[in-house]
Design a protein around this motif. Sequence first.
Motif, mmCIF file in Angstrom:
data_model
loop_
_atom_site.group_PDB
_atom_site.id
_atom_site.type_symbol
_atom_site.label_atom_id
_atom_site.label_comp_id
_atom_site.label_asym_id
_atom_site.label_seq_id
_atom_site.Cartn_x
_atom_site.Cartn_y
_atom_site.Cartn_z
ATOM 1 N N THR A 1 3.618 -0.685 -7.293
ATOM 2 C CA THR A 1 2.596 -0.511 -7.878
ATOM 3 C C THR A 1 2.810 0.774 -8.788
ATOM 4 O O THR A 1 3.674 1.581 -8.499
ATOM 5 N N VAL A 2 2.269 0.708 -9.977
ATOM 6 C CA VAL A 2 1.979 2.199 -10.622
ATOM 7 C C VAL A 2 1.135 2.949 -9.841
ATOM 8 O O VAL A 2 -0.067 2.563 -9.916
ATOM 9 N N VAL A 3 1.782 4.233 -9.500
ATOM 10 C CA VAL A 3 0.836 5.302 -8.836
ATOM 11 C C VAL A 3 0.121 5.983 -9.844
ATOM 12 O O VAL A 3 -1.062 6.251 -10.002
ATOM 13 N N SER A 4 0.792 6.591 -10.835
ATOM 14 C CA SER A 4 0.254 7.501 -12.022
ATOM 15 C C SER A 4 1.079 7.367 -13.112
ATOM 16 O O SER A 4 2.407 7.306 -13.187
ATOM 17 N N THR A 5 0.790 7.778 -14.206
ATOM 18 C CA THR A 5 1.672 7.961 -15.711
ATOM 19 C C THR A 5 0.895 9.240 -16.358
ATOM 20 O O THR A 5 0.023 9.327 -16.443
ATOM 21 N N GLU A 6 2.110 10.083 -16.364
ATOM 22 C CA GLU A 6 1.833 11.261 -17.256
ATOM 23 C C GLU A 6 2.276 11.346 -18.879
ATOM 24 O O GLU A 6 3.632 11.229 -18.733
ATOM 25 N N VAL A 7 1.682 11.509 -19.992
ATOM 26 C CA VAL A 7 2.224 11.671 -21.118
ATOM 27 C C VAL A 7 2.817 13.106 -21.420
ATOM 28 O O VAL A 7 1.502 13.778 -21.014
ATOM 29 N N ALA B 1 6.893 9.969 -21.386
ATOM 30 C CA ALA B 1 6.122 9.871 -20.537
ATOM 31 C C ALA B 1 6.728 9.754 -19.245
ATOM 32 O O ALA B 1 7.961 9.430 -19.172
ATOM 33 N N THR B 2 6.297 10.038 -18.022
ATOM 34 C CA THR B 2 6.830 9.824 -16.825
ATOM 35 C C THR B 2 5.785 9.205 -15.912
ATOM 36 O O THR B 2 4.648 9.433 -15.693
ATOM 37 N N THR B 3 6.199 8.059 -15.317
ATOM 38 C CA THR B 3 5.631 7.397 -14.486
ATOM 39 C C THR B 3 5.951 7.433 -13.004
ATOM 40 O O THR B 3 7.156 7.343 -12.602
ATOM 41 N N THR B 4 4.868 7.274 -12.041
ATOM 42 C CA THR B 4 5.485 7.388 -10.608
ATOM 43 C C THR B 4 5.081 5.964 -10.004
ATOM 44 O O THR B 4 3.879 5.234 -10.351
ATOM 45 N N LEU B 5 6.087 5.438 -9.356
ATOM 46 C CA LEU B 5 5.937 4.103 -8.974
ATOM 47 C C LEU B 5 5.974 4.128 -7.364
ATOM 48 O O LEU B 5 6.888 4.862 -6.594
ATOM 49 N N GLY B 6 5.044 3.362 -6.803
ATOM 50 C CA GLY B 6 4.929 3.471 -5.311
ATOM 51 C C GLY B 6 5.219 2.223 -4.628
ATOM 52 O O GLY B 6 5.145 0.917 -5.047
ATOM 53 N N PHE B 7 6.427 2.242 -3.826
ATOM 54 C CA PHE B 7 7.272 1.052 -3.203
ATOM 55 C C PHE B 7 6.705 1.058 -1.563
ATOM 56 O O PHE B 7 6.339 1.965 -0.927
ATOM 57 N N THR B 8 6.124 -0.337 -1.183
ATOM 58 C CA THR B 8 5.871 -0.523 0.085
ATOM 59 C C THR B 8 6.786 -1.786 0.523
ATOM 60 O O THR B 8 6.660 -2.747 0.113
ATOM 61 N N TRP B 9 7.291 -1.493 1.615
ATOM 62 C CA TRP B 9 7.996 -2.618 2.340
ATOM 63 C C TRP B 9 7.356 -2.854 3.819
ATOM 64 O O TRP B 9 7.236 -2.170 4.588
ATOM 65 N N ASP B 10 7.392 -3.975 3.808
ATOM 66 C CA ASP B 10 6.583 -4.546 5.277
ATOM 67 C C ASP B 10 7.625 -4.870 5.967
ATOM 68 O O ASP B 10 8.242 -6.087 6.116
ATOM 69 N N VAL B 11 7.943 -3.714 6.882
ATOM 70 C CA VAL B 11 9.403 -3.980 7.714
ATOM 71 C C VAL B 11 9.267 -4.364 9.038
ATOM 72 O O VAL B 11 10.131 -4.809 9.560
#
Length: 658
Positions: free
Chosen positions: A88-94, A102-112
């Motif tokens: 998911t997209v956590v945040s994006t900063e221009v 711009a730089t975007t922060t992506l959040g990864f979730t693994w159901d392990v």
Amino acid sequence: MSFAGERAVAGRRLVGGGIALVLAAVGLTGCSPEPPDPTSATEALAAALTSGDFTKAPFAGGAADVTAATAARTSAYEGLAPWQPTVTVVSTEVDEQDEDVATTTLGFTWDVDESDSDWTYETHARLARDDEDVWHVTWAPALLAPDLVAGEVLSVERTRADRANVLGAGGAVIVEPRRVHRVGIDKTKIAAPEQEAAARELGRQLGIDSDSYAAKVLGAGEKAFVEAITIRDGDPGYDLTALVGLPGVIEVPDTLPLAPTRQFARPILGTVGPATAEIIEKSDGAVSPGDLAGLSGLQRQYDAQLRGLPGLTITAAQADGAAPRQLYDVAPTPGTPLTTTLDVRLQEAAESIVATVGPANAIVAIRPSTGEVLAAASGVGGEGMSTATLGQFAPGSTFKVVTALALLRSGLTADSDTTCPTTVSVDGRSFSNFPEYPTDKLGTIPLRTAFANSCNTAFISARDQATQDALIDAAGSLGLDPNASLGFPAFLGDVPADSDGTDHAASMIGQGRVLASPLGMATVAASVAKGSTVVPQIVVPVEGAAAPEADDETSTDDPTETARAAVPLTADEAATLKQLMRGVVTEGGATFLQDVPGDEVAAKTGTAQFGEAGNLQNHVWMIAVQGDLAVAVFVDVGEYGSTTAGPLLEQFLRAAQG
């Protein structure tokens, strides 16, 4: 309308998917469409990283980046299969100094694993807007995992959790790790030309399929140990010394979760062994090759609870394993014990009794006050099936407890007169009593006498006073619920709804299409003893434990009726039924139970014919209550309830007294 002069935007920031604009417009004379923000590009990137389909990813390098990203993701994540991330997209900063960056922060979730905790991390992507106001992403392996570089792949190392024990009443340990011996051919111990003969000889000694085992040995690697059998330590059925004396044969000591004996509630508890391909596939990564898993019974149904959660260490390293970096680590979580209601002493007593009988048979004991199943033993004649809990047989005259309840509800009392002729005809079919029915109990006799001596013709003659619906309601009141969901594989009983004529007449005496299991008839006896409907229980639920696996063996193949409202059993009705059952011991077919130690015994015998005309055989039953104990005994083929099942019941009641 347009801006007068050049675009003058002092700063722009996109946070959490939303945009905040700060405009310092110089010479603003009108309005024009605001240039697009990076939202659609960042969302497309997150979707591509989630699915692995990069064809719509907004890469600056176009097709070349799509190819590189696809290959890198496949290679990097292959070692984590079947897990896949959700991104998911956590945040994006221009950039405040350059609105086109711009730089975007992506959040990864693994159901392990099956816990509520996930492996999560963030990566960052750089975006730039071109002259056509289109945002593009710069591809880099670090988009996939923290600091990932070209050539690195992810892998997971699992540490097996301690499998929990299965407990019985009072916390007694039933299933725990016990010593075993894995016996098989070690191909390094015997020359290749002699391996097939050695495998066949071992198969012959063990009584297994020699052809199949020999093929398995020949197909294994040249240094393989090919297991033939796992033997419980001290098992008198095998001469371990003689087996390991055979050419090429060795034994490998190990432990396995086992009950006290091979027979101890085996069809109910099930077995544990190396996870099958099917179990691994269905586990969504929770079970791996080499893991132990429940293969049948409660061990399979409650496997997730028992096996716990494995320890996981996820690393990033070059494909050859060089320069590993730890990205995630969690310790194993031991399994949660499965507590059953089985009483070890009573179960062992029941097992020793059923072991003496050749045909399929069972003994079930229930504590009426709680519904706890204290013993549920199935004889070897059932060929591994849980005859005790899943058997479906005509209950014969033990069902007269149900019929008697229906007659009491129609207005009869224990002292009401019934007619007990030698035979009775219904729509041209003749029904009679069992061959040794006492002639002095024929004619007009009270219901209590008809019950005590099991007069078939008296109950059939009263069929108009107990409709099929009344029988179904009475059966439900005594616990024979065809739709019961008990938390373990079980069948209790079923009374057909569409019966009339001879079929209804047969239902009155527990034959025709009426079916019950030993567990079901023990439940009937328990309901009488308690004075209200009993629901049997074997598994004690644990709050917060993993949900059990669904099991297809928990109900009838084709119930004749959907769930219907239960008719409560009253204390007065139960008291009368218990008096009727006591009469079976004081004056009927179970007088041999009068001198059993302890509280007085109340019982009912049962015999149900089955098979082809001219070659009829008998299912034989007995049910009984004594204090806070209800018991059902069943033998698939026998003489009569009193003569075949009766002695087994007496042995068990005496054993129960200690």
